[in-house]
Design a protein around this motif. Structure first.
Motif: not given
Length: 155
Positions: A116-120, A80-81, A62-66
């Protein structure tokens, strides 16, 4: 035709809200690349309908902004988290769901919960506008090679 599961990248963001569009823009750029060995979804928000493609993926990013000031102030390179497990909640079934909610929904509906991972991506400006700030634009550009490597199984 191969039945092997492919990685899935989901980029989220509102193209009308400046830096909020970073995740969407990264995913859209990857959609245009024929060499990316994964399924890519660029969307304005997470939707319950994503549970099916999540369930049929080998892994998900999942790629999103923070806009989190702490994350933005200490950000120096893309990270990557891993996303942990959370139980299914009522929020999981709405358009305010989180990546963890969608993972739980995929597990509940399809008995599949891929890693799964996220990239903020750090962002400064979520006001109305079509452009990324220079800070977020630079961060997004730095993130693209990491996402490509992840999609290829090298990150």
């Amino acid at each position: 035709m191969s039945t092997a599961l492919k990685p899935l990248v989901i980029g989220i963001g509102n193209l009308q809200r400046g830096d909020d569009s970073a995740g969407y823009r990264i995913a859209a750029a990857l959609q245009d690349e024929l060499a990316v060995p994964c399924r890519v979804i660029a969307s304005h928000q997470l939707m319950p309908e994503f549970a099916e493609p999540i369930a049929t993926a080998s892994r998900v990013l999942f790629i999103d902004s923070t806009i989190d000031p702490e994350r933005c102030s200490r950000w120096s390179s893309p990270q990557l988290e891993p996303l942990g497990c959370l139980p299914l909640t009522k929020t999981s079934l709405s358009h305010q769901g989180t990546p963890q909610d969608l993972l739980a929904l995929a597990e509940a509906l399809y008995s599949s919960r891929p890693p799964a991972w996220q990239l903020l991506i750090p962002s400064l400006h979520w006001e109305h506008g079509l452009e990324l700030s220079p800070f977020t634009s630079s961060a997004a550009a730095m993130a693209v090679p990491l996402v490509r490597a992840w999609a290829s199984g090298h990150a």
